[in-house]
Structures are given as structure tokens and as C-alpha cells.
Design an enzyme around this catalytic site. Sequence first.
Site, PDB file in Angstrom:
ATOM      1  N   SER A 138       0.883  -7.145  -0.550  1.00  0.00           N
ATOM      2  CA  SER A 138       0.816  -7.249  -1.847  1.00  0.00           C
ATOM      3  C   SER A 138       0.178  -8.356  -2.596  1.00  0.00           C
ATOM      4  O   SER A 138       0.707  -9.437  -2.175  1.00  0.00           O
ATOM      5  CB  SER A 138       2.118  -6.913  -2.517  1.00  0.00           C
ATOM      6  OG  SER A 138       1.959  -7.150  -4.068  1.00  0.00           O
ATOM      7  N   LYS A 139      -0.761  -8.372  -3.384  1.00  0.00           N
ATOM      8  CA  LYS A 139      -1.336  -9.559  -3.881  1.00  0.00           C
ATOM      9  C   LYS A 139      -0.214 -10.276  -4.735  1.00  0.00           C
ATOM     10  O   LYS A 139      -0.315 -11.635  -4.883  1.00  0.00           O
ATOM     11  CB  LYS A 139      -2.638  -9.398  -4.997  1.00  0.00           C
ATOM     12  CG  LYS A 139      -3.197 -10.120  -5.441  1.00  0.00           C
ATOM     13  CD  LYS A 139      -4.151 -11.075  -4.470  1.00  0.00           C
ATOM     14  CE  LYS A 139      -5.043 -12.181  -5.092  1.00  0.00           C
ATOM     15  NZ  LYS A 139      -5.929 -12.779  -4.019  1.00  0.00           N
ATOM     16  N   ARG A 140       0.713  -9.732  -5.380  1.00  0.00           N
ATOM     17  CA  ARG A 140       1.705 -10.263  -5.913  1.00  0.00           C
ATOM     18  C   ARG A 140       2.755 -11.121  -5.222  1.00  0.00           C
ATOM     19  O   ARG A 140       3.210 -12.051  -5.486  1.00  0.00           O
ATOM     20  CB  ARG A 140       2.647  -9.154  -6.704  1.00  0.00           C
ATOM     21  CG  ARG A 140       1.954  -8.354  -7.922  1.00  0.00           C
ATOM     22  CD  ARG A 140       3.131  -7.742  -8.741  1.00  0.00           C
ATOM     23  NE  ARG A 140       3.725  -6.706  -7.831  1.00  0.00           N
ATOM     24  CZ  ARG A 140       3.235  -5.521  -7.581  1.00  0.00           C
ATOM     25  NH1 ARG A 140       2.293  -5.069  -7.902  1.00  0.00           N
ATOM     26  NH2 ARG A 140       4.051  -4.557  -6.513  1.00  0.00           N
TER      27      ARG A 140
END
Length: 492
Positions: A258-260
Site C-alpha cells: 500500500s502506498k499509504r
Amino acid sequence: MTLEELEARIPRGKVRTRFAPSPTGYMHVGNLRTALYTWLIARHGGGTFVLRIEDTDQNRLVEGATEVIYRTLAECGLDHDEGPDIGGPVGPYVQSERRELYGMYARLLADKGAAYRCFCEKCAAEEETGAFSREEDPCRALTRAESDAKAAAGEPYVIRQKIPREGSTTFHDVSFGDITVENREMDDQVLLKRDGLPTYNFANVVDDHLMGITHVVRGSEYLASAPKYNLLYEAFGWEIPEYVHCSPVMRDAHNKMSKRHGDPSYEDLIAQGYLTPAVLNYVALLGWSPRGELAEKEFFTLPELVEAFDVAGISKSPAIFDMEKLTYFNAAYLRAMTPEAFADAAAPYIQRAVKNPDVSASEIAGLLQARCEKLSDIPGKIDFFDALPEYDITLFTNKKSKTTPEVSKAMLEAALPALEAVPDWTLEAIRDALFPLAGALGVKNATLLWPVRIAVSGRAVTPGGAVELCHILGKAETLRRLRSGLAKLSES
């Protein structure tokens, strides 16, 4: 365009795949893998690769994201045969530009009794996602006349799929096999929202059919929706494409990338000094394995992947993204480059650390190629060429080279006049000055060369040995640094 005209232009008789990203920002690794597998299926089958932009979720659109998609596909060599930028026989290739088509097919589905207008008040989130309670929708029981009257009176509505309440639906997936779902477990999902735009689940079915898509590659998170897709295909009387659901790419055994959470996108990986071919090679093996005589093969060029790719090799098990493994692939690709190609790729990174125009970037590149795992490692390995860093005399002590500060002082005192006497500052001349000197001093080459390398670099680990570093630095700078090292040892 009429429904008949739309149907008449559908290409048939060959493999057709599509990559259909939403322009919501970066290209994450899972998206890149989907694009790669989709492209490989088309190319392996001698078919057509279609790029379609799915922009119906207007709230998530990011400015410039479509350009990121184009740029990434181009850099990776995943050329598309049809798409928004080059056109094709079944355009437009942007969903928002196909808005009228979805209304036509939603109404056709309602005419067939497989969909209905729903006038119930639902929250915006439910209409955006298609999520709602499994309780019976009262609008499902409206007669056609009652529904028409409400619509004619201007009451807003969505169009929902009318899932049969009895029986079950079975679909087939390349990796997961046959999966059967009881119809009563499925919801009457929204097909067309109040604003007239379709949900993803409806638009992709209509578009895949009208574009003649034969193989649909997507993430395994869509397995739960596949029975609804089958019911739509069956209600329309359309041929169902081959489903290829890919399990997720995971950061570890429990978490999806996940980029988050700081996991890298394709662009991040390139910025971190990884090569596009290495990234593609590694990503291809995240959930796919070659078979037969290629089962043990790790390294594939893109043409070799086209030849070897078989959907039967796609695994249903999640794949763990391992940065160390990617780095291993990248190092191998760097080693395999021609010296000229490596020098070109390394040049921007060398220039970040070495500003002195008198220092040869190509010579530095020659030292780095066998000692570099990713291009972003380069600046930290070579910054001493620009300026000698502060270093401690303990670096002059090396057990393997049999040096101490006292031994190193004696070696530098001997090396200085030998190098001062070198007329032409070539690699051969420097080597001819130092190697015989070691013999004359009665020491091994390493005993002489270790303190020379420490004095000119201030580093225990360098790309290249003393002779190469001296040559790149030039005679004047080399002698200056040797005198500085000798002074440091004399003061201790």
C-alpha cells in the site's frame, strides 16, 4: 450509434486483452503486474492489447494520472494497439466518454427483466460503491408501469441488477477453477447511478463485451463480483470471457502492499535506482512461474517472457514483494549491461556527487559496474572524488594487508617520490611505479596499496583499488592527498 451497430463492430476471432486502470495517481506494483500479464497474454497469443481508462469514479481522479499511465507503459515497453491516444475500432476508450452506452444497455437489461429502477433513498456512499443491505428492495416488486410512472414524474433512481433469488451461479477462473455461489448470498448491485454514470461492475462488463475482450485479468479481490458479472453476461446472451484473477502482491505474510504504508510505486523504484527491465522481470515472477524446461529460469527479457508466458503458470497464492530479491535482479541486470550503456545510466548519479569536471565520469562508471546493486548507491560510493572526507588514522590499520599507522607512514613516505617521478599519468605507469616498489620494500602489494588507497579516498571501502583511484584523481590531487595522509600520520 444503435445497439446493432455497436454489436456489429466487435472484433472477433483473436485474443484481445485490456488494461483498464483508473487515473488515481501512481502505478503501484500490483497494477504494473496486471498490465504486464495482460500485455503478455495478448502478445503470446498474437492478439491485441487494449488500453482503456476507467474514470467513472469522479471523486478519485487525480490530475496528471493518465499521463503517468502512458509514461509507465511506454517506459516498460508495454505498447498498446488501441487506446484513447491512438484510437481503434471500438472507441472511445475512456469510460466517461461512453456514458450514453451504459444507459442504453441498462435499459436493455431492464427490458429483459434482469434489472430494475430503484427509487429508494440510499446514501451517496452506497450509490458510489453499489453497497447496500441484503434486505429485499421494495422497488424490485414494482410493476413496469409503476416504475415508468415514478420515472416520468421525475423521481430520481438508480438501476440495480435483479439477481435471481433461487439456485446458484458458477464461474470458472484460470487459477482458482470453478467457484459456485448461492444466488441468495448476492446483492442487487447498482449498475447505473443517479447521475447516469455506471458503476465499475457494470461498465467493465459492457465495455469488455463491446471491445471483444477474450481474457479479463484483474485482482482476486474481484472474485466475489465474478458471479454477478456472469449473470450479466448470461442475461444479455453474451459470451463470457476467460477470467484470470491474480492474488495480491503482499508486503509480508499479512499485509498487502500500500502506498499509504510507504510501499514503492513503479516510479519510486525507478527513482531508487532500479532498472525498468529488472523491475519487469521481478514483477513477472510475483505470482507466475515458468514451466517445463524453463522452470528453473529466473532471468527473462521481455521477448523471452512473451514466448514463455502461460496463464496456467499463474498462482492463486499471494506473492511477497521482497526488496532484497529485486535488488538481486537489479544487480545482475547492471552487470549485464555494456560498459557504454552502464556509463550512460550511471552518469546522472555520478554527477550528483562529483562536480569536478576534471574527473572522468566514464572511468568512475567503469569501477562501479561490478560493485553496484542499484544506481542510487552510486553517489554515496564516490563522493570522495570531489572532496577528501575527514577520516581517522585507524583506517590505516588493516590486519589482512598487515598495516599499522607506523607501517602506513613508511609506505606513504616511499610511495610519494615514486609517484612524483611518474611522467605520464597512465594506469600502467602508476602500476609500474607502485608494484615494483612493494617488492623493493620487501612487502606484499597490499601492504603498500592499502595506505595509498586510504590516503587518497579516506574510505575503507571504495570502488576500485589504489591504482585506479590515483589515475582518476590525477597526479596533482593524488600527491596532495598522499602528503595530507602522511601529515596526519606524522602528527599522531
